[in-house]
Design an enzyme around this catalytic site. Structure first.
Site, mmCIF file in Angstrom:
data_model
loop_
_atom_site.group_PDB
_atom_site.id
_atom_site.type_symbol
_atom_site.label_atom_id
_atom_site.label_comp_id
_atom_site.label_asym_id
_atom_site.label_seq_id
_atom_site.Cartn_x
_atom_site.Cartn_y
_atom_site.Cartn_z
ATOM 1 N N LYS A 81 0.855 -1.179 0.000
ATOM 2 C CA LYS A 81 0.000 0.000 0.000
ATOM 3 C C LYS A 81 0.895 1.235 0.000
ATOM 4 O O LYS A 81 1.844 1.312 0.769
ATOM 5 C CB LYS A 81 -0.891 -0.008 1.244
ATOM 6 C CG LYS A 81 -1.904 1.102 1.296
ATOM 7 C CD LYS A 81 -2.793 0.920 2.509
ATOM 8 C CE LYS A 81 -3.853 1.970 2.590
ATOM 9 N NZ LYS A 81 -4.684 1.794 3.774
ATOM 10 N N CYS A 99 -0.705 14.406 -6.474
ATOM 11 C CA CYS A 99 -1.215 13.542 -7.538
ATOM 12 C C CYS A 99 -2.158 12.484 -6.979
ATOM 13 O O CYS A 99 -1.880 11.863 -5.962
ATOM 14 C CB CYS A 99 -0.042 12.869 -8.255
ATOM 15 S SG CYS A 99 -0.550 11.721 -9.530
ATOM 16 N N CYS A 101 -3.784 10.549 -9.689
ATOM 17 C CA CYS A 101 -3.956 9.671 -10.856
ATOM 18 C C CYS A 101 -2.787 8.700 -11.007
ATOM 19 O O CYS A 101 -2.846 7.799 -11.833
ATOM 20 C CB CYS A 101 -4.091 10.497 -12.131
ATOM 21 S SG CYS A 101 -2.561 11.278 -12.688
ATOM 22 N N CYS A 110 1.676 16.738 -8.010
ATOM 23 C CA CYS A 110 0.958 16.703 -9.286
ATOM 24 C C CYS A 110 1.726 17.474 -10.355
ATOM 25 O O CYS A 110 2.230 18.565 -10.106
ATOM 26 C CB CYS A 110 -0.429 17.316 -9.107
ATOM 27 S SG CYS A 110 -1.372 17.412 -10.626
ATOM 28 N N HIS A 114 -2.862 14.018 -14.940
ATOM 29 C CA HIS A 114 -4.245 13.560 -14.906
ATOM 30 C C HIS A 114 -5.054 14.082 -16.096
ATOM 31 O O HIS A 114 -6.026 13.449 -16.510
ATOM 32 C CB HIS A 114 -4.924 13.957 -13.587
ATOM 33 C CG HIS A 114 -4.980 15.429 -13.360
ATOM 34 N ND1 HIS A 114 -3.939 16.119 -12.786
ATOM 35 C CD2 HIS A 114 -5.940 16.341 -13.646
ATOM 36 C CE1 HIS A 114 -4.261 17.400 -12.708
ATOM 37 N NE2 HIS A 114 -5.454 17.562 -13.228
#
Length: 135
Positions: A81, A99, A101, A110, A114
């Site tokens: 995980k 982020c 995505c 990010c 995305h």
């Protein structure tokens, strides 16, 4: 017992079935067949279609596995995980985008990957934006 049954079907029943089929002499003759004659032809046509499909199936293009169905394609795949903790007090700027995505080259920050991901997949994922309150 089973082989006798199969032998009887192939040697006797199949030729008798084929003799009773209303096969026209010309291609145009198919247009003159009645509904009941077409219904008698359906099992044979179905078997021929299945054999044709099974013959050409190895030459059909393979379906590609949809890699975009997985969200995380490469980030920390060895971990069961992925979790990133960041103290809000440690933020240097007023706004930071993280982020969600998993396509960012600067993960966990990010880089707007995305946008392309959403365009390709029809997804609607966007970044997590943390805003630091300025007092």
């Amino acid at each position: 017992m089973v082989l006798d049954t199969i032998s009887r079907i192939i040697k006797h029943q199949l030729p008798a079935y084929l003799k009773r089929l209303p096969l026209p002499e010309t291609i145009g003759g198919f247009a003159r067949l009645t509904v009941s004659e077409w219904l008698r032809l359906l099992p044979l046509l179905g078997i021929l279609a299945l054999l044709g499909y099974l013959t050409i199936r190895p030459f059909l293009p393979k379906k590609k596995k949809q890699k975009d169905s997985l969200i995380n394609l490469k980030i920390q795949k060895e971990n069961p995980k992925v979790v990133n903790e960041i103290d809000i007090e440690d933020l240097n700027s007023a706004n930071v985008c993280y982020c969600r995505c998993w396509r960012s080259k600067t993960f966990p920050v990010c880089d707007k990957s995305h946008l392309r991901h959403n365009e390709l997949t029809g997804d609607n994922v966007g970044p997590l934006i943390l805003k630091k309150k300025i007092l």
